[in-house]
Write an enzyme that holds these catalytic residues in place. Structure first.
Site, short mmCIF file in Angstrom:
data_model
loop_
_atom_site.label_atom_id
_atom_site.label_comp_id
_atom_site.label_asym_id
_atom_site.label_seq_id
_atom_site.Cartn_x
_atom_site.Cartn_y
_atom_site.Cartn_z
N SER A 64 -2.17 -3.43 5.88
CA SER A 64 -2.00 -2.47 6.97
C SER A 64 -0.76 -2.87 7.74
O SER A 64 -0.46 -4.06 7.89
CB SER A 64 -3.22 -2.53 7.90
OG SER A 64 -2.90 -1.94 9.15
N GLN A 75 -9.39 10.23 6.98
CA GLN A 75 -8.14 11.00 7.00
C GLN A 75 -8.02 11.84 5.73
O GLN A 75 -7.62 13.01 5.76
CB GLN A 75 -6.96 10.04 7.12
CG GLN A 75 -5.60 10.67 6.90
CD GLN A 75 -4.48 9.73 7.27
OE1 GLN A 75 -4.13 9.59 8.43
NE2 GLN A 75 -3.92 9.07 6.29
N GLN A 86 -1.06 11.33 17.22
CA GLN A 86 -2.29 10.80 16.63
C GLN A 86 -2.70 9.47 17.25
O GLN A 86 -3.66 8.85 16.81
CB GLN A 86 -2.18 10.69 15.10
CG GLN A 86 -1.24 9.62 14.60
CD GLN A 86 -1.08 9.71 13.09
OE1 GLN A 86 -0.50 10.65 12.56
NE2 GLN A 86 -1.61 8.73 12.37
N GLY A 106 0.83 -1.21 0.00
CA GLY A 106 0.00 0.00 0.00
C GLY A 106 0.86 1.25 0.00
O GLY A 106 0.61 2.21 -0.76
N HIS A 107 1.90 1.26 0.84
CA HIS A 107 2.82 2.40 0.84
C HIS A 107 3.52 2.52 -0.52
O HIS A 107 3.66 3.62 -1.06
CB HIS A 107 3.90 2.22 1.93
CG HIS A 107 3.36 2.22 3.32
ND1 HIS A 107 3.31 1.08 4.10
CD2 HIS A 107 2.85 3.22 4.09
CE1 HIS A 107 2.80 1.39 5.29
NE2 HIS A 107 2.51 2.67 5.31
N GLN A 118 -6.73 5.61 0.09
CA GLN A 118 -8.18 5.58 0.21
C GLN A 118 -8.60 4.75 1.44
O GLN A 118 -9.68 4.92 1.96
CB GLN A 118 -8.72 4.92 -1.06
CG GLN A 118 -10.17 5.12 -1.33
CD GLN A 118 -10.50 4.54 -2.70
OE1 GLN A 118 -9.94 4.96 -3.72
NE2 GLN A 118 -11.39 3.58 -2.73
N LYS A 119 -7.70 3.87 1.86
CA LYS A 119 -8.00 3.02 3.01
C LYS A 119 -8.36 3.86 4.24
O LYS A 119 -9.22 3.49 5.02
CB LYS A 119 -6.81 2.13 3.33
CG LYS A 119 -7.06 1.27 4.53
CD LYS A 119 -5.93 0.31 4.77
CE LYS A 119 -6.05 -0.25 6.16
NZ LYS A 119 -5.52 0.69 7.16
P1 AMP Z 1 0.42 4.67 7.54
O1 AMP Z 1 1.89 4.42 7.43
O2 AMP Z 1 -0.37 3.49 7.95
O3 AMP Z 1 0.09 5.93 8.29
O4 AMP Z 1 -0.07 4.95 6.05
C1 AMP Z 1 0.57 5.90 5.25
C2 AMP Z 1 -0.27 6.16 4.04
O5 AMP Z 1 -0.43 4.92 3.33
C3 AMP Z 1 -1.69 6.66 4.37
O6 AMP Z 1 -2.04 7.64 3.42
C4 AMP Z 1 -2.51 5.43 4.21
O7 AMP Z 1 -3.84 5.71 3.85
C5 AMP Z 1 -1.80 4.70 3.09
N1 AMP Z 1 -2.12 3.28 3.12
C6 AMP Z 1 -2.09 2.46 4.19
N2 AMP Z 1 -2.52 1.23 3.86
C7 AMP Z 1 -2.83 1.28 2.54
C8 AMP Z 1 -3.33 0.32 1.60
N3 AMP Z 1 -3.60 -0.94 1.94
N4 AMP Z 1 -3.53 0.73 0.33
C9 AMP Z 1 -3.27 2.01 -0.03
N5 AMP Z 1 -2.79 2.95 0.79
C10 AMP Z 1 -2.57 2.59 2.06
#
Ligand code: AMP
Length: 265
Positions: free
Chosen positions: A182, A150, A58, A33-34, A145-146
């Protein structure tokens, strides 16, 4: 790839980037996702900056913060392979020095859903995002979008404070079985991971019910297979309507959503 640990180092690295800059704010423990955010940023900009910062403000739950997965060496390797130009990985004191006391509150968009389940969460998100936007001065910033609420909070922040950047939404990346990727998934035991699949499948049921003219919230709730939920709720993002839910699997809290109408760009 430059790894900037301080604001001074980041400013120096930023001043050497020419053309357009895309920023992907993250808390690390990278997964596909990242990488999708980095790829989207790479495709639309001359340079890509990634922030890697587990933002303490947060987190409403100290045990969630202390258990948050961290693997900086692996993250830096993956960012390098993805063609990221600069990683900003500051210490907590760098962004929140002694005496820090200025907060951003996106009042309405932060209400309900995650905002209600995690008091203060979006105040921390909005504040750190504004700081990152000021420091990196990106032309575009990329969010998943997940984390749909936010996205709504950050879009409102940009509009209300007249920030000069575009916010881009990147579709949710899922495992083959449907579970949204995640960083918290690594905390699930194999048995918990199997139970967690009820979350995406209930959301799919909800979307299906909506297409047939039924009540998506009711249908998703009925399909949750006993998984304890904080909420199942509709979220109106202006250009899109999503069905969002948060569930607890053991001690891990997972969120997910599906698009019911419109498109997030
Ligand atoms: P985080 O490191 O969990 O704070 O996520 C950083 C960014 O990656 C945020 O904009 C999240 O929405 C995005 N993100 C997290 N999981 C996914 C996923 N499975 N697919 C797409 N984007 C993601």
């Amino acid at each position: 790839m430059i790894v900037a640990r301080t604001i001074a180092e980041l400013r120096r690295a930023r001043s050497e980037l020419g053309g357009s800059v895309g920023l992907a704010p993250t808390m690390g423990a990278f997964h596909a996702g990242h990488l999708a955010l980095f790829e989207a940023a790479r495709a639309e900009n001359d340079a890509v900056v990634v922030s890697l910062f587990v933002n303490p403000t947060q987190f409403d739950d100290p045990s969630d913060l202390s258990a948050y997965p961290r693997d900086e060496a692996r993250d830096l390797r993956l960012a390098g392979e993805a063609g990221v130009d600069v990683v900003f990985a500051p210490a907590v004191e760098e962004l929140y020095p002694e005496g820090f006391q200025t907060w951003v509150e996106v009042a309405e968009a932060s209400r309900g859903l995650e905002g209600e389940a995690r008091p203060g969460h979006f105040r921390g998100v909005a504040t750190v995002c504004l700081k990152l936007f000021n420091l990196v001065r990106p032309d575009r910033a990329y969010f998943g979008q997940k984390d749909a609420q936010q996205l709504a909070v950050v879009r409102r922040l940009v509009r209300d404070l007249d920030l000069e950047l575009e916010i881009r939404a990147v579709p949710t990346v899922r495992d083959a079985d449907g579970l949204a990727l995640s960083s918290r998934n690594v905390r699930l035991s194999p048995e918990e991971r199997a139970r967690a699949l009820a979350l995406p499948s209930a959301l799919r049921e909800g979307a299906e019910a909506y297409r047939r003219g039924g009540d998506p919230v009711e249908a998703a709730r009925a399909a949750l297979d006993g998984l304890p939920v904080d909420y199942v709720s509709l979220l109106d993002l202006g250009d899109a309507l999503v069905l969002a839910a948060a569930a607890r699997v053991g001690s891990t809290r997972l969120i997910d959503n599906v698009l019911l109408e419109g498109a997030l760009t």
